[in-house]
Motif scaffolding. Structure first.
Motif, PDB file in Angstrom:
ATOM      1  N   LYS A   1      35.667  38.154  35.196  1.00  0.00           N
ATOM      2  CA  LYS A   1      35.987  38.040  36.625  1.00  0.00           C
ATOM      3  C   LYS A   1      36.255  36.585  36.983  1.00  0.00           C
ATOM      4  O   LYS A   1      37.153  36.287  37.761  1.00  0.00           O
ATOM      5  CB  LYS A   1      34.832  38.580  37.465  1.00  0.00           C
ATOM      6  CG  LYS A   1      34.674  40.068  37.385  1.00  0.00           C
ATOM      7  CD  LYS A   1      33.530  40.537  38.263  1.00  0.00           C
ATOM      8  CE  LYS A   1      33.397  42.043  38.175  1.00  0.00           C
ATOM      9  NZ  LYS A   1      32.342  42.543  39.053  1.00  0.00           N
ATOM     10  N   ARG A   2      35.468  35.708  36.407  1.00  0.00           N
ATOM     11  CA  ARG A   2      35.630  34.281  36.696  1.00  0.00           C
ATOM     12  C   ARG A   2      37.002  33.780  36.267  1.00  0.00           C
ATOM     13  O   ARG A   2      37.650  33.017  36.978  1.00  0.00           O
ATOM     14  CB  ARG A   2      34.526  33.484  36.014  1.00  0.00           C
ATOM     15  CG  ARG A   2      34.611  32.015  36.320  1.00  0.00           C
ATOM     16  CD  ARG A   2      33.473  31.244  35.726  1.00  0.00           C
ATOM     17  NE  ARG A   2      33.612  29.853  36.097  1.00  0.00           N
ATOM     18  CZ  ARG A   2      32.612  29.059  36.378  1.00  0.00           C
ATOM     19  NH1 ARG A   2      31.382  29.502  36.329  1.00  0.00           N
ATOM     20  NH2 ARG A   2      32.838  27.809  36.710  1.00  0.00           N
ATOM     21  N   GLU A   3      37.448  34.199  35.101  1.00  0.00           N
ATOM     22  CA  GLU A   3      38.774  33.780  34.619  1.00  0.00           C
ATOM     23  C   GLU A   3      39.858  34.244  35.588  1.00  0.00           C
ATOM     24  O   GLU A   3      40.778  33.490  35.906  1.00  0.00           O
ATOM     25  CB  GLU A   3      39.027  34.343  33.227  1.00  0.00           C
ATOM     26  CG  GLU A   3      40.343  33.881  32.630  1.00  0.00           C
ATOM     27  CD  GLU A   3      40.611  34.441  31.244  1.00  0.00           C
ATOM     28  OE1 GLU A   3      41.671  34.090  30.697  1.00  0.00           O
ATOM     29  OE2 GLU A   3      39.795  35.215  30.714  1.00  0.00           O
ATOM     30  N   ALA A   4      39.752  35.465  36.099  1.00  0.00           N
ATOM     31  CA  ALA A   4      40.735  35.979  37.059  1.00  0.00           C
ATOM     32  C   ALA A   4      40.683  35.208  38.372  1.00  0.00           C
ATOM     33  O   ALA A   4      41.708  34.912  38.973  1.00  0.00           O
ATOM     34  CB  ALA A   4      40.491  37.461  37.307  1.00  0.00           C
ATOM     35  N   ALA A   5      39.485  34.863  38.812  1.00  0.00           N
ATOM     36  CA  ALA A   5      39.309  34.152  40.084  1.00  0.00           C
ATOM     37  C   ALA A   5      39.764  32.700  40.018  1.00  0.00           C
ATOM     38  O   ALA A   5      40.124  32.118  41.047  1.00  0.00           O
ATOM     39  CB  ALA A   5      37.846  34.209  40.511  1.00  0.00           C
ATOM     40  N   GLU A   6      39.786  32.114  38.834  1.00  0.00           N
ATOM     41  CA  GLU A   6      40.153  30.705  38.693  1.00  0.00           C
ATOM     42  C   GLU A   6      41.596  30.491  38.225  1.00  0.00           C
ATOM     43  O   GLU A   6      42.030  29.357  38.070  1.00  0.00           O
ATOM     44  CB  GLU A   6      39.182  30.012  37.738  1.00  0.00           C
ATOM     45  CG  GLU A   6      37.784  29.919  38.317  1.00  0.00           C
ATOM     46  CD  GLU A   6      36.788  29.275  37.375  1.00  0.00           C
ATOM     47  OE1 GLU A   6      37.102  29.088  36.180  1.00  0.00           O
ATOM     48  OE2 GLU A   6      35.688  28.961  37.840  1.00  0.00           O
ATOM     49  N   ASP A   7      42.331  31.560  38.017  1.00  0.00           N
ATOM     50  CA  ASP A   7      43.725  31.457  37.586  1.00  0.00           C
ATOM     51  C   ASP A   7      44.606  31.185  38.800  1.00  0.00           C
ATOM     52  O   ASP A   7      44.783  32.038  39.666  1.00  0.00           O
ATOM     53  CB  ASP A   7      44.151  32.757  36.898  1.00  0.00           C
ATOM     54  CG  ASP A   7      45.604  32.750  36.462  1.00  0.00           C
ATOM     55  OD1 ASP A   7      46.282  31.697  36.570  1.00  0.00           O
ATOM     56  OD2 ASP A   7      46.083  33.806  36.009  1.00  0.00           O
ATOM     57  N   TRP A   8      45.178  29.980  38.877  1.00  0.00           N
ATOM     58  CA  TRP A   8      46.002  29.600  40.029  1.00  0.00           C
ATOM     59  C   TRP A   8      47.195  30.539  40.219  1.00  0.00           C
ATOM     60  O   TRP A   8      47.673  30.712  41.332  1.00  0.00           O
ATOM     61  CB  TRP A   8      46.488  28.156  39.884  1.00  0.00           C
ATOM     62  CG  TRP A   8      45.431  27.190  40.301  1.00  0.00           C
ATOM     63  CD1 TRP A   8      44.510  26.597  39.497  1.00  0.00           C
ATOM     64  CD2 TRP A   8      45.160  26.742  41.627  1.00  0.00           C
ATOM     65  NE1 TRP A   8      43.679  25.799  40.241  1.00  0.00           N
ATOM     66  CE2 TRP A   8      44.059  25.868  41.554  1.00  0.00           C
ATOM     67  CE3 TRP A   8      45.733  26.992  42.863  1.00  0.00           C
ATOM     68  CZ2 TRP A   8      43.525  25.234  42.678  1.00  0.00           C
ATOM     69  CZ3 TRP A   8      45.205  26.370  43.986  1.00  0.00           C
ATOM     70  CH2 TRP A   8      44.111  25.501  43.886  1.00  0.00           C
ATOM     71  N   ASN A   9      47.675  31.129  39.147  1.00  0.00           N
ATOM     72  CA  ASN A   9      48.791  32.069  39.260  1.00  0.00           C
ATOM     73  C   ASN A   9      48.370  33.402  39.859  1.00  0.00           C
ATOM     74  O   ASN A   9      49.216  34.240  40.161  1.00  0.00           O
ATOM     75  CB  ASN A   9      49.426  32.304  37.888  1.00  0.00           C
ATOM     76  CG  ASN A   9      50.074  31.053  37.356  1.00  0.00           C
ATOM     77  OD1 ASN A   9      50.756  30.344  38.086  1.00  0.00           O
ATOM     78  ND2 ASN A   9      49.849  30.759  36.089  1.00  0.00           N
ATOM     79  N   ASN A  10      47.082  33.603  40.019  1.00  0.00           N
ATOM     80  CA  ASN A  10      46.553  34.835  40.585  1.00  0.00           C
ATOM     81  C   ASN A  10      46.072  34.637  42.021  1.00  0.00           C
ATOM     82  O   ASN A  10      45.468  35.525  42.605  1.00  0.00           O
ATOM     83  CB  ASN A  10      45.396  35.362  39.708  1.00  0.00           C
ATOM     84  CG  ASN A  10      44.996  36.759  40.079  1.00  0.00           C
ATOM     85  OD1 ASN A  10      45.820  37.584  40.452  1.00  0.00           O
ATOM     86  ND2 ASN A  10      43.708  37.038  40.002  1.00  0.00           N
ATOM     87  N   LEU A  11      46.327  33.482  42.608  1.00  0.00           N
ATOM     88  CA  LEU A  11      45.830  33.178  43.956  1.00  0.00           C
ATOM     89  C   LEU A  11      46.974  32.998  44.936  1.00  0.00           C
ATOM     90  O   LEU A  11      48.039  32.492  44.590  1.00  0.00           O
ATOM     91  CB  LEU A  11      44.984  31.906  43.914  1.00  0.00           C
ATOM     92  CG  LEU A  11      43.806  31.911  42.941  1.00  0.00           C
ATOM     93  CD1 LEU A  11      43.112  30.556  42.970  1.00  0.00           C
ATOM     94  CD2 LEU A  11      42.843  33.029  43.249  1.00  0.00           C
TER      95      LEU A  11
END
Length: 96
Positions: A51-61
């Motif tokens: 979950k952390r990797e998904a939350a910290e991916d700038w391309n996912n924000l």
């Protein structure tokens, strides 16, 4: 995201600009929040290891209105219909 004043990534400006200077709470539905394009709760569907990797991916924000992000929740392919979001104006007696 605040610095560039980007539009809401969910409604794409249908509800107007994001109110970047308001606190992000229920009293300010057009205030700024960060939305995860691919929901963090479903990280495993998108190749993330956590979950952390998904939350910290700038391309996912993306920037979003608080109300849009709340309605989207963890759904995929969600679109906004502003007619369903904004309440109809209440006519008070004498405001005819």
């Amino acid at each position: 995201m605040k610095a560039i004043g980007a539009e809401c990534g969910i409604c794409h400006g249908k509800l107007g600009p994001i109110h970047y200077n308001e606190p992000s709470d229920a009293a300010h539905p057009l205030s700024f929040v960060i939305d995860e394009i691919h929901p963090v709760s479903k990280y495993y569907l998108f190749g993330y290891r956590s979950k952390r990797e998904a939350a910290e991916d700038w391309n996912n924000l993306q920037p979003a209105h608080r109300c849009c992000n709340t309605m989207k929740s963890d759904r995929l392919n969600f679109s906004i219909d502003e007619k369903k979001i904004l309440p109809k104006p209440v006519k008070k007696d004498g405001d005819w």
